[in-house]
Motif scaffolding. Structure first.
Motif, mmCIF file in Angstrom:
data_model
loop_
_atom_site.group_PDB
_atom_site.id
_atom_site.type_symbol
_atom_site.label_atom_id
_atom_site.label_comp_id
_atom_site.label_asym_id
_atom_site.label_seq_id
_atom_site.Cartn_x
_atom_site.Cartn_y
_atom_site.Cartn_z
ATOM 1 N N GLU A 1 0.836 -1.199 0.000
ATOM 2 C CA GLU A 1 0.000 0.000 0.000
ATOM 3 C C GLU A 1 0.876 1.258 0.000
ATOM 4 O OE1 GLU A 1 -3.181 0.413 -0.221
ATOM 5 O OE2 GLU A 1 -3.908 -1.633 -0.031
ATOM 6 N N ASP A 2 0.269 2.366 -0.381
ATOM 7 C CA ASP A 2 0.966 3.650 -0.416
ATOM 8 C C ASP A 2 0.947 4.272 0.982
ATOM 9 O OD1 ASP A 2 2.207 5.963 -1.143
ATOM 10 O OD2 ASP A 2 0.485 6.847 -2.155
ATOM 11 N N CYS A 3 1.817 3.782 1.848
ATOM 12 C CA CYS A 3 1.892 4.265 3.225
ATOM 13 C C CYS A 3 3.344 4.199 3.693
ATOM 14 C CB CYS A 3 0.976 3.439 4.134
ATOM 15 S SG CYS A 3 1.324 1.672 4.147
ATOM 16 N N GLY A 4 3.574 4.528 4.971
ATOM 17 C CA GLY A 4 4.926 4.531 5.505
ATOM 18 C C GLY A 4 5.510 3.136 5.652
ATOM 19 N N VAL A 5 6.826 3.081 5.917
ATOM 20 C CA VAL A 5 7.518 1.790 6.023
ATOM 21 C C VAL A 5 6.968 0.982 7.193
ATOM 22 C CG1 VAL A 5 9.745 0.666 6.386
ATOM 23 C CG2 VAL A 5 9.612 2.730 4.987
ATOM 24 N N LEU A 6 6.830 1.604 8.361
ATOM 25 C CA LEU A 6 6.331 0.890 9.535
ATOM 26 C C LEU A 6 4.882 0.465 9.347
ATOM 27 C CD1 LEU A 6 7.890 3.039 12.406
ATOM 28 C CD2 LEU A 6 8.703 0.854 11.518
ATOM 29 N N GLU A 7 4.067 1.348 8.727
ATOM 30 C CA GLU A 7 2.655 1.012 8.495
ATOM 31 C C GLU A 7 2.500 -0.151 7.521
ATOM 32 O OE1 GLU A 7 3.871 4.003 8.495
ATOM 33 O OE2 GLU A 7 2.834 5.058 10.117
ATOM 34 N N SER A 8 3.512 -0.379 6.653
ATOM 35 C CA SER A 8 3.432 -1.475 5.678
ATOM 36 C C SER A 8 3.411 -2.848 6.350
ATOM 37 C CB SER A 8 4.615 -1.406 4.704
ATOM 38 O OG SER A 8 4.586 -0.207 3.975
ATOM 39 N N PHE A 9 3.983 -2.920 7.553
ATOM 40 C CA PHE A 9 4.055 -4.205 8.258
ATOM 41 C C PHE A 9 3.038 -4.279 9.402
ATOM 42 C CE2 PHE A 9 8.159 -3.608 6.241
ATOM 43 C CZ PHE A 9 8.388 -4.848 5.658
ATOM 44 N N PRO B 1 -1.293 -4.320 10.088
ATOM 45 C CA PRO B 1 -1.141 -5.411 11.064
ATOM 46 C C PRO B 1 -0.399 -6.602 10.445
ATOM 47 C CG PRO B 1 -3.339 -5.451 10.120
ATOM 48 C CD PRO B 1 -2.659 -4.244 9.541
ATOM 49 N N PHE B 2 -0.170 -7.612 11.275
ATOM 50 C CA PHE B 2 0.578 -8.785 10.800
ATOM 51 C C PHE B 2 -0.224 -9.581 9.784
ATOM 52 C CE2 PHE B 2 1.877 -13.298 11.349
ATOM 53 C CZ PHE B 2 3.173 -13.175 10.907
ATOM 54 N N TYR B 3 -1.530 -9.657 9.967
ATOM 55 C CA TYR B 3 -2.383 -10.353 9.005
ATOM 56 C C TYR B 3 -3.758 -9.694 8.976
ATOM 57 C CZ TYR B 3 -4.665 -12.541 13.031
ATOM 58 O OH TYR B 3 -5.354 -12.747 14.194
ATOM 59 N N GLY B 4 -4.528 -10.020 7.940
ATOM 60 C CA GLY B 4 -5.873 -9.469 7.808
ATOM 61 C C GLY B 4 -6.642 -10.241 6.758
ATOM 62 N N PHE B 5 -7.928 -9.921 6.630
ATOM 63 C CA PHE B 5 -8.793 -10.603 5.679
ATOM 64 C C PHE B 5 -9.395 -9.582 4.711
ATOM 65 C CE2 PHE B 5 -8.649 -13.267 9.416
ATOM 66 C CZ PHE B 5 -8.463 -14.537 8.888
ATOM 67 N N GLY B 6 -9.419 -9.953 3.426
ATOM 68 C CA GLY B 6 -10.023 -9.094 2.422
ATOM 69 C C GLY B 6 -9.300 -7.766 2.306
ATOM 70 N N GLU B 7 -10.048 -6.736 1.943
ATOM 71 C CA GLU B 7 -9.462 -5.413 1.777
ATOM 72 C C GLU B 7 -9.755 -4.478 2.946
ATOM 73 O OE1 GLU B 7 -13.169 -3.458 -0.769
ATOM 74 O OE2 GLU B 7 -11.168 -3.460 -1.599
ATOM 75 N N LYS B 8 -10.521 -4.959 3.932
ATOM 76 C CA LYS B 8 -10.957 -4.077 5.011
ATOM 77 C C LYS B 8 -9.818 -3.651 5.925
ATOM 78 C CE LYS B 8 -15.754 -5.609 5.155
ATOM 79 N NZ LYS B 8 -16.861 -6.154 5.974
#
Length: 274
Positions: A215-223, A225-232
């Motif tokens: 995603e177009d965000c910061g380096v720390l924000e890229s990691f 959360p650790f996992y997620g579902f769908g695009e939410k």
């Protein structure tokens, strides 16, 4: 007006937060644009008042009274400064196009930024848009150039480095290569996990490892959360929902204002009849 005064005022105003500048595409380039009324508010800021007290020859003092004469004089002075900036082409009048207007100018509408076209006539009304054609150089710009040149010269002198420095640079480059390899491996693994998880958690939109990795965000924000579902859990989806909530809140506010206005008009009509 003195060129030194125009330069000082333009440099002061160029990146002021009072302008609430946005990015728009003008002649295939991204430009900052703002409304005229935002420019006028700069002269009401405490920072400008301090500068005008210290250097009145560069920053013309504005009348601070609220009576009609002071307000008219202040508006006249601001308009005079802005007209001079237009004459120097440091600010350019533009029109912000709606989606249906883009086709008339052979432009493709975009959800990320508005398209801007030049106006043939400048109007100093509150909601008229302008772009900056003035980009002053700051001390940080010179420091960045100096730092880039220093780094290039430093690498050119690599054979002259002490052996301990060269060993450190070698391990540092290995670490960088390792990080890049880890990144690409993570991208491949998360894609495989997503494809495998689709039949199992199709109702949730699939399983994502590091949903914000690309995603177009910061380096720390890229990691996170650790996992997620769908695009939410994606950064772009969250931002999209925030924009929708703000738009909805704005619509509700405008609706309430209209209702209040209608009620007040009816009350005034009843009073007039009585």
């Amino acid at each position: 007006m003195d060129p030194a005064t125009l330069t000082a005022v333009a440099k002061f105003a160029r990146h002021r937060k009072e302008l609430k500048q946005r990015k728009g595409k003008f002649q295939d380039k991204m430009q900052d644009f703002f409304r005229y009324k935002r420019f006028a508010r700069i002269f009401e800021s405490d920072q400008y008042k301090k500068k005008s007290r210290k250097q009145p020859d560069l920053y013309p003092p504005m009348p601070e009274g609220e009576d009609e004469k002071d307000v008219a004089k202040r508006e006249e002075m601001v308009q005079g400064i802005f007209i001079e900036l237009i004459k120097l082409q440091w600010v350019v009048p533009v029109q912000k196009l709606h989606s249906y207007e883009c086709k008339e100018h052979d432009l493709r509408p975009s959800k990320d930024f508005p398209h801007l076209v030049m106006m043939t006539q400048a109007k100093l009304s509150d909601d008229e848009y302008y772009i900056w054609n003035y980009n002053p150089k700051y001390l940080t710009d010179y420091l960045i150039v100096l730092a880039v040149i220093s780094v290039i010269l430093l690498f050119c002198c690599y054979p002259l480095w002490p052996s301990s420095f060269r060993v450190g640079a070698y391990y540092l480059s290995l670490s960088a290569i390792g990080f890049i390899g880890f990144f690409f491996a993570t991208v491949i693994v998360r894609s495989i996990l997503y494809v495998i998880s689709l039949p199992l958690v199709k109702d949730k939109g699939g399983f994502w490892l590091f949903p914000n990795l690309l995603e177009d965000c910061g380096v720390l924000e890229s990691f996170k959360p650790f996992y997620g579902f769908g695009e939410k859990d994606g950064y772009s989806y969250i931002k999209k929902m925030e924009k929708q909530r703000k738009r909805q809140a704005k619509k509700e506010k405008m609706k309430k204002l209209k209702e209040t206005k209608i009620v007040n008009e009816k009350i005034s009509e009843v009073k007039d009849e009585n």
